[in-house]
Write a protein that holds these residues in place. Structure first.
Motif, short mmCIF file in Angstrom:
data_model
loop_
_atom_site.label_atom_id
_atom_site.label_comp_id
_atom_site.label_asym_id
_atom_site.label_seq_id
_atom_site.Cartn_x
_atom_site.Cartn_y
_atom_site.Cartn_z
N ILE A 156 0.85 -1.20 0.00
CA ILE A 156 0.00 0.00 0.00
C ILE A 156 0.88 1.25 0.00
CG2 ILE A 156 -1.59 1.36 1.41
CD1 ILE A 156 -2.81 -1.24 2.43
N GLU A 157 1.88 1.24 0.87
CA GLU A 157 2.73 2.42 1.00
C GLU A 157 3.54 2.67 -0.28
OE1 GLU A 157 5.08 2.37 4.60
OE2 GLU A 157 5.76 4.41 4.19
N MET A 158 3.95 1.59 -0.94
CA MET A 158 4.68 1.77 -2.20
C MET A 158 3.80 2.48 -3.22
SD MET A 158 6.65 -1.88 -2.51
CE MET A 158 7.21 -1.69 -4.19
N ASN A 159 2.54 2.09 -3.28
CA ASN A 159 1.62 2.76 -4.21
C ASN A 159 1.46 4.23 -3.86
OD1 ASN A 159 -0.01 0.93 -6.23
ND2 ASN A 159 0.45 -0.31 -4.44
N LEU A 160 1.33 4.50 -2.55
CA LEU A 160 1.13 5.88 -2.12
C LEU A 160 2.36 6.74 -2.38
CD1 LEU A 160 -0.64 5.20 1.31
CD2 LEU A 160 -1.68 6.26 -0.69
N ARG A 161 3.53 6.14 -2.25
CA ARG A 161 4.75 6.93 -2.37
C ARG A 161 5.25 7.06 -3.81
NH1 ARG A 161 7.58 6.47 2.65
NH2 ARG A 161 9.30 7.62 1.75
N PHE A 162 5.01 6.05 -4.63
CA PHE A 162 5.57 6.08 -5.98
C PHE A 162 4.61 6.66 -7.03
CE2 PHE A 162 8.65 3.00 -4.35
CZ PHE A 162 9.81 3.39 -5.01
N LEU A 163 3.32 6.41 -6.86
CA LEU A 163 2.40 6.80 -7.93
C LEU A 163 1.87 8.22 -7.73
CD1 LEU A 163 0.28 3.51 -8.26
CD2 LEU A 163 2.24 4.21 -9.61
N PRO A 164 1.85 9.01 -8.79
CA PRO A 164 1.28 10.36 -8.67
C PRO A 164 -0.25 10.29 -8.66
CG PRO A 164 2.05 9.96 -10.89
CD PRO A 164 2.36 8.73 -10.12
N GLU A 165 -0.87 11.32 -8.12
CA GLU A 165 -2.34 11.34 -8.08
C GLU A 165 -2.91 11.62 -9.47
OE1 GLU A 165 -4.48 13.62 -5.10
OE2 GLU A 165 -2.81 13.31 -3.72
N ARG A 166 -4.08 11.05 -9.71
CA ARG A 166 -4.87 11.30 -10.93
C ARG A 166 -4.12 11.00 -12.23
NH1 ARG A 166 -9.76 14.49 -10.30
NH2 ARG A 166 -10.13 14.55 -8.09
N GLU A 167 -3.24 10.04 -12.19
CA GLU A 167 -2.60 9.59 -13.44
C GLU A 167 -2.92 8.13 -13.62
OE1 GLU A 167 1.51 10.30 -14.29
OE2 GLU A 167 1.32 12.42 -13.81
N PRO A 168 -3.76 7.81 -14.60
CA PRO A 168 -4.17 6.41 -14.77
C PRO A 168 -2.96 5.49 -14.92
CG PRO A 168 -5.38 7.85 -16.25
CD PRO A 168 -4.32 8.69 -15.62
N ASN A 169 -3.01 4.37 -14.22
CA ASN A 169 -1.94 3.39 -14.34
C ASN A 169 -2.59 2.00 -14.27
OD1 ASN A 169 0.36 1.75 -14.07
ND2 ASN A 169 1.50 3.40 -13.09
N HIS A 170 -3.02 1.54 -15.45
CA HIS A 170 -3.75 0.27 -15.51
C HIS A 170 -2.89 -0.90 -15.04
CE1 HIS A 170 -7.07 2.20 -17.54
NE2 HIS A 170 -6.20 2.79 -18.34
N ASP A 171 -1.59 -0.83 -15.36
CA ASP A 171 -0.69 -1.93 -14.98
C ASP A 171 -0.59 -2.04 -13.46
OD1 ASP A 171 -0.24 -2.52 -17.58
OD2 ASP A 171 1.60 -1.35 -17.74
N ALA A 172 -0.45 -0.89 -12.78
CA ALA A 172 -0.31 -0.91 -11.32
C ALA A 172 -1.59 -1.44 -10.68
CB ALA A 172 -0.01 0.49 -10.80
N PHE A 173 -2.75 -1.05 -11.22
CA PHE A 173 -4.03 -1.52 -10.68
C PHE A 173 -4.17 -3.03 -10.88
CE2 PHE A 173 -8.55 -2.52 -11.05
CZ PHE A 173 -9.00 -2.05 -9.83
N ARG A 174 -3.86 -3.49 -12.10
CA ARG A 174 -4.00 -4.90 -12.41
C ARG A 174 -3.05 -5.73 -11.54
NH1 ARG A 174 -4.19 -4.46 -17.76
NH2 ARG A 174 -1.93 -4.59 -17.96
N LEU A 175 -1.83 -5.23 -11.37
CA LEU A 175 -0.84 -5.94 -10.55
C LEU A 175 -1.32 -6.05 -9.10
CD1 LEU A 175 2.08 -7.18 -10.52
CD2 LEU A 175 2.84 -4.95 -9.70
N MET A 176 -1.87 -4.97 -8.59
CA MET A 176 -2.35 -4.97 -7.20
C MET A 176 -3.49 -5.97 -7.05
SD MET A 176 -1.70 -3.51 -4.31
CE MET A 176 -2.25 -2.67 -2.84
N MET A 177 -4.40 -5.99 -8.01
CA MET A 177 -5.53 -6.93 -7.94
C MET A 177 -5.03 -8.38 -7.97
SD MET A 177 -8.48 -5.69 -7.50
CE MET A 177 -9.34 -7.21 -7.82
#
Lengths: 245, 197
Positions: free
Chosen positions: A97-118
């Motif tokens: 969770i923290e990696m997502n919060l720290r690495f990903l910028p807000e409001r920038e779609p990232n389908h790969d990150a979402f799919r990987l998390m799922m």
């Protein structure tokens, strides 16, 4: 404007008396923060849908550029309750969770990150969790462009020998060959086995990961290297690493 | 000049949680119309709170004396400790009039993402109270959310070896609600925690 999407709850922050600011990793908008009215009240319509790691179908209301749109709907698609029920698993999932919060910028779609998390959350409900956590970290860093370079020398590009231990330099984010590395005491030694596993993992997929056999000591070695690399990239370690899981 | 005084009060009131500019304006004019004694009492209550409030050295509750009223009360059952996250939770439990034991306030809940570790909470103090003896049961009344659950599990692991009974407040549906509108996690927890009639 009403926006509908799917999201995974990453964190919640108390706001006012009974309100929350919910941070989602969404399918269509990347990291998205939303204001939820009164979810802390016992009879809130949001129920348990705002608990961390819950996968929900959500609707937010607000202008497209609104800093904090209002959460109007949150229907649980998959609660991932088993991950929250297990103390150790949740502590370790907190790092994701923290990696997502720290690495990903807000409001920038990232389908790969979402799919990987799922995929990771689904896998983590059972099975070889150590390996899944390691694989997630590696893939996530790859998606964000911060994958450490362990295949070739980070300076001259020469291929590494898979038979001898290599030296990983945090400042370079890669291994360096004998010709390019002058001072070895600043480096972390990486065993030949760990190097082989890492290079092999780049071709794996979550769907087929259970076919591979990896020793726990190699997983621990690579995990420790990735943690150090993440701390170097972010200029401080993840807060959740102070928890021993 | 009057406008400045009123504006100042409105600005101060908007600092309160859940109070916007309009609510603050309404409260300011309400205070303006209060009898002088009532307004004075309100002001003194705020000043008193800031000057006299302190943490109880036994349970970490906020009180005007140390130990707090509850810890000093001889009629309380000291063999039962109810563990809560915040001092405001004590007020909620006290309203039930079902519990006559004593309390322990943790002053927060574990949160790996926020870096809230066990040493930042009053967990060590709770273990110390149990080790001092005389405690038969510890009731964990942390919030029924992820942070509260983690905290409850962590405390359970610490207290179980000490031979004390550790219980958790029940999960379930709020009274007066309708099953149809309950979410799956709440409903499954209430089914797990069902009891025979």
């Amino acid at each position: 404007m009403l926006t509908r999407t799917e999201g995974i709850v990453l964190r919640t922050a108390v706001f006012g008396e009974a309100d929350l600011i919910v941070t989602y990793l969404t399918r269509d908008h990347g990291i998205l923060k939303a204001f939820a009215k009164s979810p802390r009240k016992i009879r809130s319509r949001f129920g348990s849908s705002l608990e961390p790691l819950t996968h929900s179908r959500i609707a937010v209301m607000g202008r497209e550029d609104a800093q904090l749109p209002r959460l109007t709907q949150s229907d649980i698609l998959r609660p991932f309750q088993t991950l929250r029920d297990d103390y150790t698993t949740f502590v370790r999932a907190s790092r994701l969770i923290e990696m997502n919060l720290r690495f990903l910028p807000e409001r920038e779609p990232n389908h790969d990150a979402f799919r990987l998390m799922m995929q990771a959350l689904a896998k983590l409900e059972s099975g070889r969790k150590n390996l899944y956590f390691l694989y997630y970290k590696m893939r996530f860093l790859q998606i964000c462009g911060y994958l450490p370079g362990l295949e070739i020398c980070g300076r001259c590009g020469r291929s590494s020998s898979e038979r001898s231990p290599q030296y990983f330099y945090l400042a370079h984010g890669s291994i360096l060959c004998e010709h390019c590395s002058a001072v070895r005491d600043e480096a972390r030694e990486l065993s030949a086995g760990a190097l082989r596993v890492f290079c092999g993992m780049l071709n794996w997929r979550f769907a087929t990961i259970d076919r591979f056999r990896v020793g726990d000591h190699l997983i621990a070695e690579l995990d420790s290297l990735l943690e150090a690399h993440i701390a170097y990239v972010l200029a401080r370690p993840l807060q959740s690493t102070v928890f021993t899981a | 000049m009057t406008q400045n005084i009123i504006n100042n009060l409105i600005t101060q009131l908007t600092r309160l949680p859940g109070v916007g500019r309009k609510s603050a304006q309404r409260l300011a004019f309400f205070i303006l119309n209060l009898p002088k004694d009532d307004a004075q009492a309100l002001a003194e209550a705020i000043v008193d709170l800031k000057e006299k409030a302190r943490f109880c050295s036994i349970c970490s509750n906020i009180a005007d004396a140390d130990p707090c009223d509850i810890c000093r009360d001889e009629a309380r059952d000291r063999s039962r400790i109810c563990v809560v996250e915040e001092p405001s939770n004590i007020l909620a439990v006290e309203r039930t009039r079902c519990f006559r034991g004593v309390y322990h306030v943790l002053l927060g809940a574990l949160s790996p993402i926020d870096g809230i570790t066990p040493d930042r909470l009053k967990i060590k103090e709770l273990v110390g109270r149990v080790q001092n003896g005389g405690v038969e049961e510890v009731i964990l009344a942390t919030n029924p959310n992820t942070k509260g659950e983690m905290t409850a599990r962590h405390i359970t692991e610490l207290l179980k070896p000490l031979g004390v009974r550790v219980s958790r407040i029940a999960y379930g549906l709020p009274i007066g609600s309708d099953i149809e509108f309950a979410d799956e996690v709440t409903l499954s927890k209430s089914l797990e925690g069902r009891r025979e009639l």
